[in-house]
Design a protein around this motif. Structure first.
Motif, mmCIF file in Angstrom:
data_model
loop_
_atom_site.group_PDB
_atom_site.id
_atom_site.type_symbol
_atom_site.label_atom_id
_atom_site.label_comp_id
_atom_site.label_asym_id
_atom_site.label_seq_id
_atom_site.Cartn_x
_atom_site.Cartn_y
_atom_site.Cartn_z
ATOM 1 N N ALA A 197 0.839 -1.220 0.000
ATOM 2 C CA ALA A 197 0.000 0.000 0.000
ATOM 3 C C ALA A 197 0.861 1.252 0.000
ATOM 4 C CB ALA A 197 -0.929 -0.017 1.211
ATOM 5 N N HIS A 257 -0.784 3.036 -4.479
ATOM 6 C CA HIS A 257 -2.017 3.624 -3.929
ATOM 7 C C HIS A 257 -2.521 4.653 -4.939
ATOM 8 C CE1 HIS A 257 1.762 5.396 -2.359
ATOM 9 N NE2 HIS A 257 1.275 6.407 -3.028
ATOM 10 N N GLU A 258 -3.741 5.122 -4.724
ATOM 11 C CA GLU A 258 -4.270 6.124 -5.670
ATOM 12 C C GLU A 258 -3.700 7.500 -5.385
ATOM 13 O OE1 GLU A 258 -8.243 3.661 -6.846
ATOM 14 O OE2 GLU A 258 -8.518 5.564 -5.820
ATOM 15 N N GLU A 302 -5.975 7.241 1.914
ATOM 16 C CA GLU A 302 -5.835 6.488 0.667
ATOM 17 C C GLU A 302 -4.878 5.310 0.816
ATOM 18 O OE1 GLU A 302 -8.735 7.817 -1.403
ATOM 19 O OE2 GLU A 302 -7.324 6.389 -2.250
ATOM 20 N N ALA A 304 -5.982 1.435 0.330
ATOM 21 C CA ALA A 304 -5.281 0.454 -0.524
ATOM 22 C C ALA A 304 -4.841 -0.740 0.326
ATOM 23 C CB ALA A 304 -4.076 1.117 -1.190
ATOM 24 N N TYR A 364 -5.732 -4.728 -0.365
ATOM 25 C CA TYR A 364 -4.744 -5.808 -0.499
ATOM 26 C C TYR A 364 -4.936 -6.839 0.602
ATOM 27 C CZ TYR A 364 -2.460 -2.271 -3.409
ATOM 28 O OH TYR A 364 -2.183 -1.303 -4.355
ATOM 29 N N ILE A 367 -6.603 -0.906 -8.645
ATOM 30 C CA ILE A 367 -6.208 -1.513 -7.361
ATOM 31 C C ILE A 367 -7.285 -2.484 -6.904
ATOM 32 C CG2 ILE A 367 -5.956 -0.997 -4.902
ATOM 33 C CD1 ILE A 367 -4.405 1.501 -5.658
#
Lengths: 10, 215
Positions: B108, B112-113, B119, B123, B127, B182
């Motif tokens: 993460a 990540h975004e 965020e 993420a 995961y 993701i």
């Protein structure tokens, strides 16, 4: 600039 | 909202209700991995940090509260309820789930975004959810015969994310700008981990036999 993406899924 | 995602959420809810039914009705959690339940509680707690900051819909808020409350209640029950905790297969539930935590967190930090607290944790939760079922699948293989409710629980849990894959495909066709790599790639990995379980579940259903996972 893409706006803050809100996570609309659970 | 689309039918695939709604069915996915309902399937997820059903899996949790089946687990609550099993624990409540039989006062037993034999065959259930406490480690997987703890990972799921962490998944919901780190994914729904926006519970009080972003209001999406009543449905979204209610479902988040239900998922958080039920996962914490199950972990609490398996740890503290005198009857339930005695039926926990502690000696079989030995998967080193801390590695899953560490690997998900490191990934993460890399993928990540946006590099923001919420965020990165979102993420991380994606995961972690993909691999959280591993301790449960390992426990099922070790415990040999799987009781009916536990088998149904794992089946619905696997089916929910498979339905979400159809939801992402549908959303992509509706809006090509919709890309949730993701969640999508993790969802594919998550569903793939159930492949052999689904196979043996189907065999047991076809032969109307007890669900047996090879050791």
């Amino acid at each position: 600039e893409d706006e803050d993406e809100v996570h609309d899924e659970l | 909202m689309n039918i695939f995602r709604f069915l996915g959420d309902m399937t997820h809810l059903i899996s949790i209700l089946i687990l609550l039914l099993k624990i409540y009705a039989t006062k037993s959690c034999s065959g259930i991995s406490l480690k997987t339940q703890e990972l799921y509680a962490l998944v919901f707690l780190t994914r729904y940090l926006d519970l009080f900051t972003d209001f999406i819909s009543v449905y979204n808020t209610v479902m988040k509260l239900v998922f958080i409350a039920s996962s914490l209640a199950i972990v609490w029950c398996m740890r503290n309820h005198p009857l339930v905790r005695r039926s926990y297969d502690k000696q079989l539930d030995t998967f080193r789930h801390y590695f899953l935590l560490l690997a998900s967190f490191l990934l993460a930090l890399l993928l990540h975004e946006k590099f923001a607290f919420q965020e990165v944790l979102w993420a991380f939760s994606i995961y972690l959810e993909a691999v959280a079922i591993l301790p449960q699948l390992v426990l099922l293989q070790r415990s040999g015969n799987v009781d009916n409710l536990t088998g149904q629980y794992v089946f619905f849990l696997g089916a929910y994310r498979a339905l979400y894959i159809f939801n992402w495909i549908y959303r992509y066709f509706i809006d090509p700008h919709f890309t949730r790599w993701i969640a999508c790639v993790s969802g594919l990995v998550q569903t793939a981990l159930y492949a052999d379980f689904f196979y043996y579940y189907f065999i047991s259903w076809k032969n109307n036999a007890k669900l047996q996972l090879p050791a």
